[in-house]
Design a protein around this motif. Structure first.
Motif, PDB file in Angstrom:
ATOM      1  N   ARG A 185      66.018  74.551  20.410  1.00 33.95           N
ATOM      2  CA  ARG A 185      66.920  73.865  19.506  1.00 33.95           C
ATOM      3  C   ARG A 185      66.621  74.233  18.053  1.00 33.95           C
ATOM      4  O   ARG A 185      67.523  74.492  17.258  1.00 33.95           O
ATOM      5  N   ASP A 186      65.330  74.258  17.729  1.00 38.38           N
ATOM      6  CA  ASP A 186      64.940  74.615  16.360  1.00 38.38           C
ATOM      7  C   ASP A 186      65.434  76.005  15.994  1.00 38.38           C
ATOM      8  O   ASP A 186      65.884  76.241  14.872  1.00 38.38           O
ATOM      9  N   ALA A 187      65.351  76.925  16.964  1.00 42.08           N
ATOM     10  CA  ALA A 187      65.793  78.293  16.697  1.00 42.08           C
ATOM     11  C   ALA A 187      67.292  78.327  16.421  1.00 42.08           C
ATOM     12  O   ALA A 187      67.757  79.053  15.539  1.00 42.08           O
ATOM     13  N   LEU A 188      68.042  77.514  17.153  1.00 42.98           N
ATOM     14  CA  LEU A 188      69.491  77.479  16.947  1.00 42.98           C
ATOM     15  C   LEU A 188      69.846  76.894  15.583  1.00 42.98           C
ATOM     16  O   LEU A 188      70.718  77.402  14.880  1.00 42.98           O
ATOM     17  N   VAL A 189      69.149  75.827  15.224  1.00 45.23           N
ATOM     18  CA  VAL A 189      69.382  75.219  13.910  1.00 45.23           C
ATOM     19  C   VAL A 189      69.075  76.240  12.817  1.00 45.23           C
ATOM     20  O   VAL A 189      69.797  76.362  11.827  1.00 45.23           O
ATOM     21  N   MET A 190      68.007  77.020  13.044  1.00 43.57           N
ATOM     22  CA  MET A 190      67.626  78.036  12.066  1.00 43.57           C
ATOM     23  C   MET A 190      68.720  79.094  11.930  1.00 43.57           C
ATOM     24  O   MET A 190      69.055  79.515  10.824  1.00 43.57           O
ATOM     25  N   GLU A 191      69.268  79.521  13.072  1.00 39.51           N
ATOM     26  CA  GLU A 191      70.363  80.500  13.044  1.00 39.51           C
ATOM     27  C   GLU A 191      71.519  79.981  12.206  1.00 39.51           C
ATOM     28  O   GLU A 191      72.064  80.677  11.357  1.00 39.51           O
ATOM     29  N   LEU A 192      71.883  78.742  12.458  1.00 34.27           N
ATOM     30  CA  LEU A 192      72.988  78.123  11.725  1.00 34.27           C
ATOM     31  C   LEU A 192      72.671  78.076  10.230  1.00 34.27           C
ATOM     32  O   LEU A 192      73.511  78.409   9.385  1.00 34.27           O
ATOM     33  N   LYS A 193      71.417  77.697   9.916  1.00 34.78           N
ATOM     34  CA  LYS A 193      71.033  77.593   8.516  1.00 34.78           C
ATOM     35  C   LYS A 193      71.086  78.952   7.808  1.00 34.78           C
ATOM     36  O   LYS A 193      71.487  79.030   6.649  1.00 34.78           O
ATOM     37  N   LEU A 194      70.698  79.995   8.523  1.00 35.78           N
ATOM     38  CA  LEU A 194      70.695  81.319   7.896  1.00 35.78           C
ATOM     39  C   LEU A 194      72.099  81.752   7.505  1.00 35.78           C
ATOM     40  O   LEU A 194      72.319  82.258   6.402  1.00 35.78           O
ATOM     41  N   VAL A 195      73.060  81.529   8.409  1.00 36.80           N
ATOM     42  CA  VAL A 195      74.441  81.915   8.086  1.00 36.80           C
ATOM     43  C   VAL A 195      74.960  81.063   6.930  1.00 36.80           C
ATOM     44  O   VAL A 195      75.564  81.567   5.983  1.00 36.80           O
ATOM     45  N   LEU A 196      74.680  79.765   6.993  1.00 34.41           N
ATOM     46  CA  LEU A 196      75.180  78.869   5.948  1.00 34.41           C
ATOM     47  C   LEU A 196      74.553  79.164   4.593  1.00 34.41           C
ATOM     48  O   LEU A 196      75.233  79.120   3.566  1.00 34.41           O
ATOM     49  N   SER A 197      73.261  79.487   4.578  1.00 37.77           N
ATOM     50  CA  SER A 197      72.655  79.721   3.268  1.00 37.77           C
ATOM     51  C   SER A 197      73.091  81.069   2.701  1.00 37.77           C
ATOM     52  O   SER A 197      73.196  81.227   1.491  1.00 37.77           O
ATOM     53  N   LYS A 198      73.382  82.023   3.592  1.00 41.75           N
ATOM     54  CA  LYS A 198      73.937  83.290   3.111  1.00 41.75           C
ATOM     55  C   LYS A 198      75.270  83.022   2.395  1.00 41.75           C
ATOM     56  O   LYS A 198      75.502  83.513   1.283  1.00 41.75           O
ATOM     57  N   ILE A 199      76.100  82.205   3.020  1.00 42.50           N
ATOM     58  CA  ILE A 199      77.396  81.879   2.419  1.00 42.50           C
ATOM     59  C   ILE A 199      77.202  81.126   1.103  1.00 42.50           C
ATOM     60  O   ILE A 199      77.864  81.408   0.108  1.00 42.50           O
ATOM     61  N   ALA A 200      76.242  80.180   1.107  1.00 44.05           N
ATOM     62  CA  ALA A 200      75.988  79.413  -0.118  1.00 44.05           C
ATOM     63  C   ALA A 200      75.539  80.340  -1.252  1.00 44.05           C
ATOM     64  O   ALA A 200      75.965  80.193  -2.402  1.00 44.05           O
TER      65      ALA A 200
END
Lengths: 140, 219
Positions: B185-200
């Motif tokens: 689960r942590d790995a999935l949250v991290m994946e999501l965060k990486l895409v979102l922070s790239k966009i940010a």
């Protein structure tokens, strides 16, 4: 939030701003960015291939005063150090020297990452195989 | 439990009273406001339909002649519904909201961006710096730089669209495994965060470009 005197000092009188000529063999370049604030930092280290000592350092940072001060301070800090020693530099040293407040700690993390990235970059084109190829070709 | 102002029925928080259909809407998260599960995947057509359907039923016009409390409840529920719709419609703001709702902070363990992205951002910042210098000099160079930066902006918008698509494509997978505990689960949250922070990060850069091009025009 007020900047500490040391941050202001580095910000108004940054050390070693600029860059070395592209493709220089003894130069390692690290470009790092912080998604949180949009800052981006480029650190270049000129490293003696004979003894692994950092002989010179330059930086260019687009970001807040603390990010500029962190990278400016780091260029002074690493000069004369062996790369293995420079790799162990922790962001906490920068926080302490510049009296960074908690909200600006990520600036020091960025500077620490920049040192590691620059050294890693330098190492990556010191290996015999890649040293013979021009660096530009590797990047593209 | 909350109490309906119209029929006094006690019930779990929701946007409309289960008994009489009067607006409730207190203390709801934005997924619950739209009657949706807390999932990243949302069918846009269903979102539109639910929004319009609920919006009609709680519309302040329908309560214009009702008690002050009901009129007030209708206004609050409508405001909540609109906020929920606007937040969840966009994959990026939905992802950010989902993280927040699940107690994750975008910046935690996520302090740096990929090297190629940092290099690109650095290049654009250098262009902006050049533009700032050229603006004070004669016109031709500034004009050329402005054009180059403008092209970059178009490219950045395209990258953000790509990031949005990447989110939508992965939402179902993240939802499917999101229930699991521990490292997966942590790995999935991290994946999501990486895409979102790239966009940010790209959005921040676009904001800098906007500011520069606007001030260049004003000068």
């Amino acid at each position: 939030m007020a900047y500490s005197e040391k941050v202001i000092e580095h910000y108004t009188n940054p050390r070693n701003v600029g860059s070395f000529a592209k493709g220089e063999d003894n130069v390692g370049t690290g470009v790092v960015g912080a998604p949180e604030c949009g800052d981006v930092m480029k650190l270049q280290l000129k490293i003696n291939p004979e003894n692994g000592v950092i002989e010179d350092a330059k930086f260019k940072t687009f970001g807040c005063g603390s990010a500029i001060a962190s990278s400016s301070y780091v260029t002074e800090l690493v000069k004369g150090k062996h790369i293995e020693e420079a790799m162990t530099i922790k962001n906490t040293v920068i926080v302490k020297e510049l009296n960074l407040p908690p909200v600006k700690i990520h600036c020091s993390v960025l500077a620490e990452d920049a040192i590691k990235a620059a050294i890693t970059d330098w190492k990556s084109h010191q290996t015999p195989a890649s040293a013979q190829e021009p660096r530009k070709a590797q990047e593209s | 439990m909350i109490k309906c102002q119209a029929c006094d029925r006690e019930q779990q928080p929701r946007l409309l009273c289960a008994q009489c259909g009067a607006p409730l809407g207190a203390g709801l998260d934005l997924f619950a406001a739209l009657g949706l599960p807390r999932k990243l995947t949302i069918d846009p057509a269903r979102l539109e339909q639910t929004y319009h359907d609920l919006g009609r039923r709680i519309h302040p016009d329908r309560f214009a002649s009702k008690s002050v409390r009901l009129r007030d409840a209708s206004l609050r529920a409508t405001a909540l519904l609109t906020r929920a719709y606007r937040t969840l419609r966009d994959p990026v703001s939905r992802g950010l909201y989902w993280l927040e709702l699940n107690g994750h902070k975008l910046a935690d363990n996520n302090k740096s961006v990929p090297a190629d992205l940092a290099e690109m951002v650095f290049e654009v910042q250098e262009q902006l710096a050049d533009l700032r210098v050229a603006r004070d000099g004669s016109g031709g160079e500034a004009e050329r730089l402005r054009g180059a930066v403008d092209e970059r902006r178009t490219e950045l918008h395209r990258m953000i669209e790509g990031g949005s698509r990447e989110l939508v494509q992965n939402f179902a997978r993240w939802d499917a495994h999101g229930g699991a505990n521990g490292a997966g689960r942590d790995a999935l949250v991290m994946e999501l965060k990486l895409v979102l922070s790239k966009i940010a990060y790209l959005r921040t850069l676009i904001r800098d470009i906007d500011r520069e091009l606007d001030s260049a025009q004003a000068a």
